[in-house]
Design an enzyme around this catalytic site. Structure first.
Site, short mmCIF file in Angstrom:
data_model
loop_
_atom_site.label_atom_id
_atom_site.label_comp_id
_atom_site.label_asym_id
_atom_site.label_seq_id
_atom_site.Cartn_x
_atom_site.Cartn_y
_atom_site.Cartn_z
CG ASN A 399 19.75 9.36 6.60
OD1 ASN A 399 19.75 10.49 7.54
ND2 ASN A 399 20.93 9.62 5.95
CG ASP A 400 14.95 10.68 6.12
OD1 ASP A 400 15.75 11.39 6.33
OD2 ASP A 400 14.45 10.27 5.10
CB THR A 401 13.56 5.71 10.46
OG1 THR A 401 15.01 5.01 10.35
CG2 THR A 401 12.91 5.44 9.36
CB SER A 440 13.29 13.34 4.47
OG SER A 440 14.27 13.63 5.07
#
Length: 478
Positions: A399-401, A440
């Site tokens: 997701n965040d990456t 996050s």
């Protein structure tokens, strides 16, 4: 060869095995053998410690023999527990196990410090202030690592689901640390290393409390960095207590682990475009309610079979795995799907972000467990430029990456964090359970992009559907 000389030779051999083993761990190809080599080093160091029963005064031998018996019992319990847990632990729980082992190492260093500070000095024996200063410092770091690692374990394991937030928490933590340091300095310089037992107990109690208070405010997104940081703490503590015990094997092993852990922590923080202090003292990844502005576009669902067919006729496919892959235990089915694509002439590569998963190297180990060849697994900096050449990029559980907001949206809390450039591919498929956000707490702009479709469902079930689609397309010939 007398006992003391054998102890020194054994310490040298153990130190060499530790360093050589760590060197081999730097490559996925040799990592397994490196762990085995380092394990032999630990075995040599442990066995050599029993040689201290030789060469001591006859009057002290009964007491030392009793301690040796206790040590053997403790070793048997520890080996039994570690063997069982190591054999049964799931890959999804590997970060929790690492956090526990970090904590046990720090706790051992703290226990050594406590033993030295609480022991009644032998008649005529004395140590300088430096000896006790190192003891106190190692005990402080070890105790913080113990309690902090236990909190990290509980957070990763879902036993603690809330993140501590309160006004002035950093001031409270600072006060606890200053009080702990003050007591430590009194033990060293005011009491000559032998303060009343109550003072020493208070010192370790405050250190343990500080470890808890320091870790509780840190959100899940930062746990990989926290684990690495506590690994460095444990190594440093062990090295310091090795100096206290005049044990070169502990000193060298501690310094190697401490320096490696520190370097890894700095590299991971850099991969998130943040400083270590920002990880420890910020709210990132905690509340899940950050604002990032309105996102244009819509989420477009796709069927697993359609996505599979598209990849079957692609020239190049890049896969970006994340923690969701581990949760679904879909790595074996994923590799089965990859082999079908390769049989059809598709070039397939894996792209690994430095903080993918919940600990450093988590995705690499996960893929290795499934038998994925090392030569098709690439680090972010080595493959990021190839996404623009890919016909399809598939994101599984990340997701965040992979969030483009890190590059383009200055209002996003992850702005500046290096990401995998999956959005540069001609077509992107994202496999995820639902419409949840990353650690996050921010929405992923990739999911709304024109070239992105979402394949909803458990990753393992999705991969099974994709495999069936390819086999049906190829007439079941695979």
């Amino acid at each position: 060869m007398n006992a003391q000389l054998l102890i020194e030779v054994s310490a040298l051999a153990a130190s060499f095995l530790f360093i050589y083993g760590l060197k081999r761990m730097s490559s996925p190809v040799t990592a397994r053998s490196g762990i085995v080599v380092a394990g032999y080093g630990m075995l040599v160091a442990v066995l050599a410690s029993f040689l201290y029963t030789f060469g001591v005064a006859e009057a002290a031998k009964p007491h030392l023999t009793t301690n040796a018996i206790i040590a053997v019992v403790a070793l048997l319990i520890g080996v039994g527990w570690a063997w069982r847990s190591g054999k049964t632990v799931e890959m999804t729980a590997m970060p929790q196990m690492v956090a526990l082992y970090n904590g046990m190492g720090g706790g051992s260093a703290a226990a050594i410090a406590a033993m030295v500070l609480l022991a009644v000095p032998a008649e005529g024996a004395s140590h300088g202030s430096l000896h006790y200063l190192v003891t106190v410092f190692g005990g402080l770091i070890g105790a913080v690592s113990l309690s902090g690692s236990l909190i990290a374990w509980a957070k990763l394991d879902g036993r603690i689901n809330k993140t501590l937030r309160m006004t002035g928490i950093q001031a409270i933590n600072g006060s606890i640390m200053l009080a702990t340091i003050g007591i430590g300095l009194y033990i060293v310089f005011g009491a000559g290393g032998h303060a009343p037992a109550g003072v020493t107990v208070a010192f370790f109690a405050l250190a343990l409390i500080f470890g808890v208070m320091m870790t509780m405010p840190i959100g899940g997104a930062d746990m990989p960095v926290v684990i690495s940081l506590y690994n460095a703490f444990t190594g440093l503590a062990v090295g310091l207590e090795g100096y206290v015990l005049n044990n070169p094997a502990l000193m060298i092993a501690g310094m190697v682990v401490g320096s490696a852990g520190t370097l890894l922590t700095l590299l991971m923080a850099k991969a998130m475009n943040r400083s270590v202090s920002n990880v420890i003292f910020s709210n990132f990844g905690a509340a899940g309610d950050e604002q990032q502005g309105e996102i244009k576009g819509s989420q477009k669902p796709a069927e697993a079979g359609d996505a599979a067919v598209n990849m079957r006729y692609a020239s190049k496919v890049i896969i970006a795995p994340g923690y969701g892959l581990a949760v679904a235990q879909a790595q074996h089915k994923l590799y089965e799907f990859v082999k079908l694509l390769q049989d059809a002439g598709v070039e397939v590569k894996f792209a690994i972000h430095p903080v993918a998963g919940r600990m450093p190297g988590h995705m690499n180990v996960l893929l290795a467990e499934a038998g994925v060849p090392y030569d098709i697994i690439y680090d972010m900096e080595d493959i990021n430029g190839e996404f623009k050449e890919a016909d399809v990029a598939i994101v599984i559980g990340a997701n965040d990456t992979v969030n483009p907001a890190a590059r383009t949206n200055k209002s996003s809390p992850i702005y500046g964090m290096p990401i995998l450039n999956v959005d540069h591919a001609k077509q992107v498929y994202v496999v995820k359970r639902g419409q949840g956000k990353g650690y996050s707490g921010v929405e992923n702009e990739l999911f709304f992009a024109d070239n992105t479709n979402l394949v909803y469902g458990d990753a393992q079930k999705v991969m099974v559907s994709m495999i069936q689609a390819i086999k049906s397309l190829d007439g079941g010939g695979h």
